[in-house]
Scaffold this motif. Sequence first.
Motif, PDB file in Angstrom:
ATOM      1  N   THR A   1      14.112  21.423 -47.237  1.00  0.00           N
ATOM      2  CA  THR A   1      13.125  20.536 -46.789  1.00  0.00           C
ATOM      3  C   THR A   1      13.131  20.644 -45.059  1.00  0.00           C
ATOM      4  OG1 THR A   1      13.319  19.015 -48.509  1.00  0.00           O
ATOM      5  CG2 THR A   1      12.154  18.360 -46.431  1.00  0.00           C
ATOM      6  N   ILE A   2      14.079  20.589 -44.669  1.00  0.00           N
ATOM      7  CA  ILE A   2      14.066  20.644 -43.094  1.00  0.00           C
ATOM      8  C   ILE A   2      13.627  22.080 -42.639  1.00  0.00           C
ATOM      9  CG2 ILE A   2      15.858  20.798 -40.859  1.00  0.00           C
ATOM     10  CD1 ILE A   2      17.468  18.686 -42.735  1.00  0.00           C
ATOM     11  N   LEU A   3      14.206  23.094 -42.963  1.00  0.00           N
ATOM     12  CA  LEU A   3      13.846  24.571 -42.666  1.00  0.00           C
ATOM     13  C   LEU A   3      12.564  24.896 -42.871  1.00  0.00           C
ATOM     14  CD1 LEU A   3      16.968  26.203 -43.540  1.00  0.00           C
ATOM     15  CD2 LEU A   3      16.222  25.657 -41.480  1.00  0.00           C
ATOM     16  N   LEU A   4      12.057  24.398 -44.168  1.00  0.00           N
ATOM     17  CA  LEU A   4      10.453  24.836 -44.334  1.00  0.00           C
ATOM     18  C   LEU A   4       9.526  23.937 -43.473  1.00  0.00           C
ATOM     19  CD1 LEU A   4      10.763  25.029 -48.343  1.00  0.00           C
ATOM     20  CD2 LEU A   4      10.476  26.987 -46.696  1.00  0.00           C
ATOM     21  N   ARG A   5       9.846  22.685 -43.282  1.00  0.00           N
ATOM     22  CA  ARG A   5       8.888  21.847 -42.371  1.00  0.00           C
ATOM     23  C   ARG A   5       8.840  22.619 -40.970  1.00  0.00           C
ATOM     24  NH1 ARG A   5       5.305  20.393 -42.613  1.00  0.00           N
ATOM     25  NH2 ARG A   5       5.501  18.545 -41.142  1.00  0.00           N
ATOM     26  N   ARG A   6      10.095  22.950 -40.595  1.00  0.00           N
ATOM     27  CA  ARG A   6      10.164  23.467 -39.467  1.00  0.00           C
ATOM     28  C   ARG A   6       9.185  24.831 -39.254  1.00  0.00           C
ATOM     29  NH1 ARG A   6      15.834  25.290 -37.687  1.00  0.00           N
ATOM     30  NH2 ARG A   6      16.073  23.189 -37.667  1.00  0.00           N
ATOM     31  N   ALA A   7       8.915  25.531 -40.245  1.00  0.00           N
ATOM     32  CA  ALA A   7       8.051  26.432 -40.340  1.00  0.00           C
ATOM     33  C   ALA A   7       6.541  26.140 -40.497  1.00  0.00           C
ATOM     34  CB  ALA A   7       8.231  27.600 -41.324  1.00  0.00           C
ATOM     35  N   GLY A   8       6.312  24.910 -40.616  1.00  0.00           N
ATOM     36  CA  GLY A   8       5.023  24.476 -40.706  1.00  0.00           C
ATOM     37  C   GLY A   8       4.460  24.147 -42.349  1.00  0.00           C
ATOM     38  N   ILE A   9       5.378  24.471 -43.387  1.00  0.00           N
ATOM     39  CA  ILE A   9       5.146  24.509 -44.667  1.00  0.00           C
ATOM     40  C   ILE A   9       5.128  22.767 -44.832  1.00  0.00           C
ATOM     41  CG2 ILE A   9       5.967  25.108 -46.842  1.00  0.00           C
ATOM     42  CD1 ILE A   9       7.095  27.729 -45.529  1.00  0.00           C
ATOM     43  N   THR A  10       3.922  22.455 -45.667  1.00  0.00           N
ATOM     44  CA  THR A  10       3.918  21.095 -46.254  1.00  0.00           C
ATOM     45  C   THR A  10       4.893  20.837 -47.537  1.00  0.00           C
ATOM     46  OG1 THR A  10       1.556  21.145 -45.821  1.00  0.00           O
ATOM     47  CG2 THR A  10       2.431  19.355 -47.557  1.00  0.00           C
TER      48      THR A  10
ATOM     49  N   MET B   1      -4.481  35.855 -41.405  1.00  0.00           N
ATOM     50  CA  MET B   1      -4.436  34.417 -41.051  1.00  0.00           C
ATOM     51  C   MET B   1      -3.599  33.892 -41.944  1.00  0.00           C
ATOM     52  SD  MET B   1      -7.152  31.767 -40.204  1.00  0.00           S
ATOM     53  CE  MET B   1      -6.899  29.942 -40.071  1.00  0.00           C
ATOM     54  N   SER B   2      -2.570  33.020 -41.790  1.00  0.00           N
ATOM     55  CA  SER B   2      -1.893  32.338 -42.901  1.00  0.00           C
ATOM     56  C   SER B   2      -2.735  31.319 -43.765  1.00  0.00           C
ATOM     57  CB  SER B   2      -0.384  31.808 -42.548  1.00  0.00           C
ATOM     58  OG  SER B   2      -0.947  30.824 -41.388  1.00  0.00           O
ATOM     59  N   THR B   3      -2.240  30.926 -44.768  1.00  0.00           N
ATOM     60  CA  THR B   3      -2.974  29.888 -45.521  1.00  0.00           C
ATOM     61  C   THR B   3      -1.959  28.755 -45.732  1.00  0.00           C
ATOM     62  OG1 THR B   3      -2.444  30.879 -47.689  1.00  0.00           O
ATOM     63  CG2 THR B   3      -4.453  31.394 -46.925  1.00  0.00           C
ATOM     64  N   PRO B   4      -2.630  27.707 -45.897  1.00  0.00           N
ATOM     65  CA  PRO B   4      -1.601  26.411 -46.072  1.00  0.00           C
ATOM     66  C   PRO B   4      -0.680  26.555 -47.419  1.00  0.00           C
ATOM     67  CG  PRO B   4      -3.605  25.726 -45.600  1.00  0.00           C
ATOM     68  CD  PRO B   4      -3.977  27.123 -45.688  1.00  0.00           C
ATOM     69  N   ARG B   5       0.419  26.319 -47.100  1.00  0.00           N
ATOM     70  CA  ARG B   5       1.506  26.316 -48.303  1.00  0.00           C
ATOM     71  C   ARG B   5       2.346  25.131 -48.756  1.00  0.00           C
ATOM     72  NH1 ARG B   5       4.614  31.339 -45.820  1.00  0.00           N
ATOM     73  NH2 ARG B   5       4.395  30.014 -43.953  1.00  0.00           N
ATOM     74  N   THR B   6       2.282  24.528 -50.019  1.00  0.00           N
ATOM     75  CA  THR B   6       2.735  23.536 -50.407  1.00  0.00           C
ATOM     76  C   THR B   6       4.075  23.693 -51.034  1.00  0.00           C
ATOM     77  OG1 THR B   6       1.384  23.536 -52.326  1.00  0.00           O
ATOM     78  CG2 THR B   6       0.752  22.423 -50.264  1.00  0.00           C
ATOM     79  N   VAL B   7       5.260  22.966 -51.062  1.00  0.00           N
ATOM     80  CA  VAL B   7       6.293  23.081 -51.736  1.00  0.00           C
ATOM     81  C   VAL B   7       6.871  21.578 -52.009  1.00  0.00           C
ATOM     82  CG1 VAL B   7       8.965  23.631 -51.665  1.00  0.00           C
ATOM     83  CG2 VAL B   7       7.301  25.235 -50.476  1.00  0.00           C
ATOM     84  N   LEU B   8       7.297  21.480 -53.611  1.00  0.00           N
ATOM     85  CA  LEU B   8       7.926  20.338 -53.821  1.00  0.00           C
ATOM     86  C   LEU B   8       9.448  20.679 -53.726  1.00  0.00           C
ATOM     87  CD1 LEU B   8       8.217  17.660 -55.296  1.00  0.00           C
ATOM     88  CD2 LEU B   8       8.135  18.796 -57.435  1.00  0.00           C
ATOM     89  N   VAL B   9      10.425  19.872 -53.279  1.00  0.00           N
ATOM     90  CA  VAL B   9      11.731  19.886 -53.535  1.00  0.00           C
ATOM     91  C   VAL B   9      12.392  18.622 -54.330  1.00  0.00           C
ATOM     92  CG1 VAL B   9      13.855  19.657 -52.070  1.00  0.00           C
ATOM     93  CG2 VAL B   9      12.003  21.063 -51.118  1.00  0.00           C
ATOM     94  N   ILE B  10      13.109  19.128 -55.286  1.00  0.00           N
ATOM     95  CA  ILE B  10      13.510  17.964 -56.477  1.00  0.00           C
ATOM     96  C   ILE B  10      14.918  17.935 -55.755  1.00  0.00           C
ATOM     97  CG2 ILE B  10      13.824  17.409 -58.598  1.00  0.00           C
ATOM     98  CD1 ILE B  10      11.488  19.259 -59.504  1.00  0.00           C
ATOM     99  N   GLY B  11      15.247  16.630 -55.336  1.00  0.00           N
ATOM    100  CA  GLY B  11      16.873  16.423 -55.141  1.00  0.00           C
ATOM    101  C   GLY B  11      16.953  16.494 -53.584  1.00  0.00           C
ATOM    102  N   GLY B  12      17.534  15.174 -53.014  1.00  0.00           N
ATOM    103  CA  GLY B  12      17.768  14.933 -51.684  1.00  0.00           C
ATOM    104  C   GLY B  12      19.118  15.326 -51.250  1.00  0.00           C
ATOM    105  N   GLY B  13      19.888  16.113 -51.745  1.00  0.00           N
ATOM    106  CA  GLY B  13      21.290  16.413 -51.493  1.00  0.00           C
ATOM    107  C   GLY B  13      21.327  17.371 -50.377  1.00  0.00           C
ATOM    108  N   ALA B  14      22.593  17.976 -49.881  1.00  0.00           N
ATOM    109  CA  ALA B  14      22.654  18.993 -49.104  1.00  0.00           C
ATOM    110  C   ALA B  14      21.753  20.026 -49.231  1.00  0.00           C
ATOM    111  CB  ALA B  14      24.167  19.419 -49.208  1.00  0.00           C
ATOM    112  N   ALA B  15      21.606  20.818 -50.378  1.00  0.00           N
ATOM    113  CA  ALA B  15      20.650  21.819 -50.618  1.00  0.00           C
ATOM    114  C   ALA B  15      19.336  21.364 -50.279  1.00  0.00           C
ATOM    115  CB  ALA B  15      20.945  22.180 -51.792  1.00  0.00           C
ATOM    116  N   GLY B  16      18.679  20.396 -50.929  1.00  0.00           N
ATOM    117  CA  GLY B  16      17.353  20.018 -50.976  1.00  0.00           C
ATOM    118  C   GLY B  16      17.121  19.632 -49.559  1.00  0.00           C
ATOM    119  N   SER B  17      17.626  18.774 -48.994  1.00  0.00           N
ATOM    120  CA  SER B  17      17.743  18.486 -47.377  1.00  0.00           C
ATOM    121  C   SER B  17      17.426  19.562 -46.795  1.00  0.00           C
ATOM    122  CB  SER B  17      18.793  17.344 -47.206  1.00  0.00           C
ATOM    123  OG  SER B  17      18.646  16.252 -48.102  1.00  0.00           O
TER     124      SER B  17
END
Length: 379
Positions: free
Chosen positions: A20-29, A1-17
């Motif tokens: 964020t979108i791809l990790l959220r799609r996988a259910g990662i906070t 069973m998977s455990t909750p995972r959390t990520v901080l992304v610093i920077g909202g340009g192309a790479a950071g955005s």
Amino acid sequence: MSTPRTVLVIGGGAAGSAATILLRRAGITVDLIEAKDDWNATAGSGITLQGNALRVLRELGVWEQVEKSGFGFGSVGITTPDGTVLHVAEDLRTGGDDLPATVGMQRPQLQSILIEAVRASGARVRLGVRATSFEQNQHGVTVAFTDGTEAHYDLVIAADGLGSATRAAIGITDKPEPTGMAIWRIAAPRPAGVTRTDLAYGGPAYIAGYCPTSAGTLYAYVVEANRDRGSIPVETYADEMRSLARHYGGQWPEITAHITDPAQVNYTWFDRLLVEGSWHRGRVVLVGDAAHCCPPTLAQGAALSLEDAWVLAQMLTATEDAGDWDDALLQAYYERRIARVRPVVEASVQIGQWQLDGVRDADLPGLMGRTMTMLRELP
């Protein structure tokens, strides 16, 4: 069973955005922080997105918006300074045959599309906030912020650009280096005759070019040797760019007539950066311009950054537990990406150096062709 995972992304340009979108799609906070209060929503003039960038944007689910907002084309013209077309080359479709070779866009429009997608992903976004310190242990990273708060994350993704404060904070000493060139850019109305990128080599500038960015707009640029920024008053930017652009023919007279507002002209040095060895320290990992940057002679800066985010997200979401986000995984990410990024950075720098050195017999088409052919492969 998977455990909750959390990520901080610093920077909202192309790479950071993208991350964020791809990790959220996988259910990662995911928490995303961006230093600019306006999320850079209006910054920049235009951007050239080649097929390998479009491939990632399609993966993000924003390709339809990009296609509607931008201007797709499939060739590049080489001209003399007076506008005479010497050669038209078909661009390689580096994103696959089902995507255009190239799409030009207004950079603020691309940023707006990515902002909307990040918001829709459910990520927590904080603007005007920076990270001030990183305390790592075997379980992750505790981060302090400029707003006085503190939080713990399983992983920190540093997408804070060329001048990355995170890169320095984790002990990576590499810094961007100027290549000797600088570029003047402006967004302007698109003449009806501009339906692709045309590049003029020679004249008072090393390169004079333009790229259509929508049905009614383009961005135009001229490249010269870099000068001390302090020696060029901001209020003279339009005069400076116009003094170079007025020597070019073809579509340029119509474009040059719109170079009047210095506030609309951007002046930037070309830089290079390639962090070698690894792009992480512990549970903090670099993506995009924070790890590598090349002059825009191959128009691959945004594409490489988007690819970084895509590859890293694939590797992170292939695991079920944050305990697997270890040194081996992050080193594997680096090794996968450096094999692709290094030749692009080196080729981009080499093209500029040939122009600086006035090399007449350089194999420019061959170098560009080999590099772009490599980019057809999945990252």
